[in-house]
Design a protein around this motif. Structure first.
Motif, PDB file in Angstrom:
ATOM      1  N   PHE A  75      -3.457   6.436 -11.463  1.00 54.34           N
ATOM      2  CA  PHE A  75      -2.845   7.134 -10.346  1.00 54.34           C
ATOM      3  C   PHE A  75      -3.780   8.136  -9.693  1.00 54.34           C
ATOM      4  O   PHE A  75      -3.355   9.019  -8.952  1.00 54.34           O
ATOM      5  CB  PHE A  75      -1.554   7.822 -10.805  1.00 54.34           C
TER       6      PHE A  75
ATOM      7  N   LEU B  48       2.545   1.790  -3.282  1.00 52.61           N
ATOM      8  CA  LEU B  48       1.604   2.309  -4.280  1.00 52.61           C
ATOM      9  C   LEU B  48       1.392   3.799  -4.063  1.00 52.61           C
ATOM     10  O   LEU B  48       1.356   4.585  -5.022  1.00 52.61           O
ATOM     11  CB  LEU B  48       0.264   1.571  -4.203  1.00 52.61           C
TER      12      LEU B  48
ATOM     13  N   PHE C  47       0.841  -1.203   0.000  1.00 52.80           N
ATOM     14  CA  PHE C  47       0.000   0.000   0.000  1.00 52.80           C
ATOM     15  C   PHE C  47       0.878   1.256   0.000  1.00 52.80           C
ATOM     16  O   PHE C  47       0.638   2.213  -0.731  1.00 52.80           O
ATOM     17  CB  PHE C  47      -0.907   0.035   1.233  1.00 52.80           C
TER      18      PHE C  47
ATOM     19  N   GLU D 107      -9.576   0.776  -2.536  1.00 54.28           N
ATOM     20  CA  GLU D 107     -10.879   0.383  -3.049  1.00 54.28           C
ATOM     21  C   GLU D 107     -10.759  -0.973  -3.724  1.00 54.28           C
ATOM     22  O   GLU D 107      -9.769  -1.252  -4.392  1.00 54.28           O
ATOM     23  CB  GLU D 107     -11.371   1.396  -4.093  1.00 54.28           C
ATOM     24  N   SER D 108     -11.762  -1.788  -3.589  1.00 54.38           N
ATOM     25  CA  SER D 108     -11.684  -3.094  -4.243  1.00 54.38           C
ATOM     26  C   SER D 108     -12.191  -3.019  -5.666  1.00 54.38           C
ATOM     27  O   SER D 108     -12.062  -3.929  -6.426  1.00 54.38           O
ATOM     28  CB  SER D 108     -12.488  -4.117  -3.453  1.00 54.38           C
TER      29      SER D 108
ATOM     30  N   PHE E 229      -5.811   3.627  -3.109  1.00 47.28           N
ATOM     31  CA  PHE E 229      -5.653   2.297  -3.677  1.00 47.28           C
ATOM     32  C   PHE E 229      -6.234   1.220  -2.779  1.00 47.28           C
ATOM     33  O   PHE E 229      -5.897   0.061  -2.898  1.00 47.28           O
ATOM     34  CB  PHE E 229      -4.176   1.966  -3.925  1.00 47.28           C
TER      35      PHE E 229
END
Lengths: 126, 547
Positions: free
Chosen positions: B59, B7, B4, B122-123, B120
């Motif tokens: 992004f 990212l 995470f 969110e599924s 980042f």
């Protein structure tokens, strides 16, 4: 279901490459080989013997479909499943890419947290 | 670093490097445009823009991605046609490039845009941005290039993606490969006075996917209109095309209707009974919330904002009648439908209950279909009425009292949770002159165009209202003054470029804007006053400005 451990990932944009590396290797647990062009993919494919090829459509020089044609001429990748990756597509375009020989299309932007699951789901149907 | 964090770090790097990349893109474009595009330079530019569509969204820079998508669509047309842009078309592409740069400037690394894929975590990705769906594609077919230039640029300012064609053959080919959401077709072409209608007739035989269809024409005779209707046209606009009228029609034809389900609050001292009725309503797609204590009903109504209250009549502490009387004394619940559920068969008692302000009395055990139909009908009618009461009829924005009420709620929320909140007041410049010179109809069209632009360009969490005649109020939750400046200045620049029409006259309009960031010692009136003062200062400093 086809067992996927090794993925050959072909993408010319460095920023997207890095995201995908985290998504596939670190989060997804796949063994990953990244290529920046179709030519590099053909060069590396025989030695790497991937279980799956993720192929960007729009690339300089040899684009995704052309790269797929060349990969099909190699013994090691003649029948390797290929998934195209491209910006949001219409259903007709998905069929077009499938007609070219891809098993499916993943549209960009992709969710890095979910890309590995998406791939496993696609491959579970083969 | 865990994935995470990596990212997030990548995202931050991308954002920091993007402005420089865009400068390089602009330089590439300018160099190629000056010397004339060739295959290599055009292909490179197209690929880089296409990459930006994907990477921007990946992004979390949705505005950048969407702006790039518009340019990508325009470039794809040239690629498909195997041609290069003319000098005028190049200028159009340059404007698109500038929109991308503006979008990049708007989206800073501090932005807490709820649309952004910023964490980042969110599924799944939902690319819904503004309250208006801007992913609709339009095919515009007209043999006259000046029509393309004007209409295409104006439509794209309102967020539509437009691909233009000068002949029907290319259009038909493209439509079969990639069906659009809407078609704007000229009737007359050099080789046939109704070629546009004939082309649609041919396409209907080969393409079954639905699309909105508007004809544009110099001709306005009855026969042509009938022929257009016979091939399934949804509208017919005479040239010169009034962009406001065209946008209105396109919006009506292409925007999705709201799918928000009806919400019903159910009050019954027996929770199992409440839940039983809830499950009956759920089968009909109605959302429900159940409470078994009448003393909680006011809090539940304020929080849940139901479209209807379904209440038991006889309860141990307070009856349904008591609840209805209390609710009806509150201004905000004057019109909300109330339905009783009871075993009470005495008609006189039922009448008394309805006299207290309820809509209906249903006898238990209630037949499921009857319950569903009665609730749905009354709740839908209430919603329509509430919309009419809350919204301004011309602009469809929240009216003065609604937007003020909403600001009170947002201030309460900001005070409770400690987040930022800003309010922008906008006033159209020289509006009286617009009405005097071009007529009130033209003035109305300017207000509608600005309303549409505001709804399309603000975030889905922002609230837009018409505060007065030519004055608008925008509530920006989770936004600082600096955030507000970025949003409104971008809108100001777009609005300035819009062309308005009054008969054969064309004109442009601007607005002045003041933004106030709320602080704890401010109430609704003081926030609005402060924003107003800044707006007037913007006027004194020359207008067409955001302070």
């Amino acid at each position: 279901m086809a067992q996927i451990e090794k993925i050959l990932y072909v993408e010319d944009e460095p920023d997207i490459q890095m995201i995908a590396q985290i998504a596939l290797r670190d989060i997804g647990g796949f063994i990953l080989e990244t290529c920046s062009s179709g030519a590099e993919a053909i060069e590396k494919a025989e030695a790497f013997t991937p279980d799956l090829i993720l192929l960007d459509v729009m690339m300089p020089g040899m684009d995704g479909p052309d790269t797929l044609n060349e990969l099909r001429k190699l013994t090691t990748t003649a029948v390797t499943p290929v998934i195209f990756m491209t910006a949001k597509v219409q259903p007709q375009e998905v069929q077009h890419y499938k007609d070219l020989g891809a098993v499916d299309v993943i549209s960009k932007p992709f969710d890095p947290m979910n890309l590995a699951n998406q791939i496993r789901t696609i491959m579970s149907t083969i | 670093m865990n994935p995470f964090e990596r990212l997030e770090a990548l995202r931050e790097t991308y954002r920091q490097e993007l402005p420089q990349k865009l400068i390089q893109l602009q330089t590439l474009f300018d160099t190629a445009a000056q010397s004339g595009f060739d295959a290599d330079s055009f292909e490179l530019f197209y690929r880089l823009i296409h990459n930006l569509v994907g990477s921007g969204a990946t992004f979390g820079l949705l505005e950048v991605s969407e702006s790039a998508r518009i340019l990508d669509g325009a470039l794809r047309y040239f690629v498909m046609e195997n041609t290069y842009p003319t000098a005028k078309e190049t200028e159009g592409l340059r404007l698109h490039m500038e929109s991308i740069v503006l979008a990049c400037q708007f989206q800073s690394s501090d932005e807490k845009d709820t649309r952004c894929l910023s964490t980042f975590s969110e599924s799944h990705f939902e690319l819904e941005t503004s309250s208006i769906d801007t992913t609709k594609t339009i095919y515009l077919i007209d043999d006259e290039t000046y029509v393309h230039e004007k209409l295409k640029i104006q439509l794209e300012y309102f967020g539509y993606k437009v691909t233009s064609f000068t002949d029907t053959k290319s259009f038909e080919l493209a439509a079969k490969q990639c069906p659009p959401d809407a078609v704007i077709m000229d009737v007359m072409f050099p080789y046939s006075k109704e070629e546009g209608i004939a082309s649609i007739r041919r396409l209907r035989m080969q393409l079954s996917s639905p699309y909105a269809l508007l004809f544009i024409s110099m001709r306005d005779d009855f026969e042509t209109r009938v022929n257009a209707v016979r091939v399934g046209s949804d509208g017919f606009i005479t040239k010169p095309v009034d962009i406001s009228s065209l946008i209105d029609k396109l919006d009506r034809l292409t925007q999705k209707k709201s799918n928000e389900p009806i919400r019903v609050l159910i009050l019954d001292d027996e929770m199992t009974v409440a839940e039983y009725h809830a499950s009956l309503l759920n089968t009909g797609g109605i959302e429900t919330r159940c409470i078994n204590d009448p003393t909680l009903v006011l809090d539940a109504m304020a929080e849940y904002q139901p479209d209807l209250l379904l209440t038991d009549f006889y309860m141990p502490s307070f009856s349904g009648l008591d609840v209805a009387k209390v609710i009806r004394q509150m201004d905000e619940y004057l019109t909300i439908p109330i339905i009783y559920l009871s075993l009470e068969g005495d008609v006189s008692i039922q009448s008394k209950a309805i006299g207290a302000g309820a809509e209906d009395f249903l006898l238990k055990p209630v037949e499921p279909t009857e319950l569903l139909n009665r609730v749905k009908h009354k709740a839908e009618r209430y919603r329509k009425l509430r919309d009419k009461i809350q919204h301004d009829s011309l602009t469809k924005l929240y009216n003065h009292s609604s937007i003020t009420e909403m600001l009170e709620k947002e201030i309460a929320g900001a005070r409770r949770y400690g987040h930022a909140l800003s309010v922008a007041m906008i006033d159209v410049d020289y509006f009286k002159k617009v009405n005097d010179n071009y007529g009130h109809q033209a003035g109305d069209a300017v207000l509608k165009a600005l309303s549409r632009l505001l709804k399309q360009r603000v975030r889905s969490t922002d609230i837009v209202g018409r505060y007065g005649g030519e004055e608008f109020c925008i509530i920006l939750p989770h936004a600082t003054h600096a955030d507000g400046i970025k949003v409104l200045d971008a809108i100001r620049m777009h609005f300035e470029k819009l062309t308005h029409y009054a008969g054969k006259n064309e004109f442009h309009s601007t607005f002045s804007c003041g933004i106030c960031q709320w602080s704890k010692n401010m109430d609704t009136a003081s926030v609005i006053n402060h924003a107003d003062q800044l707006m007037y200062q913007a006027k004194k400093q020359g207008r067409n400005k955001v302070l």
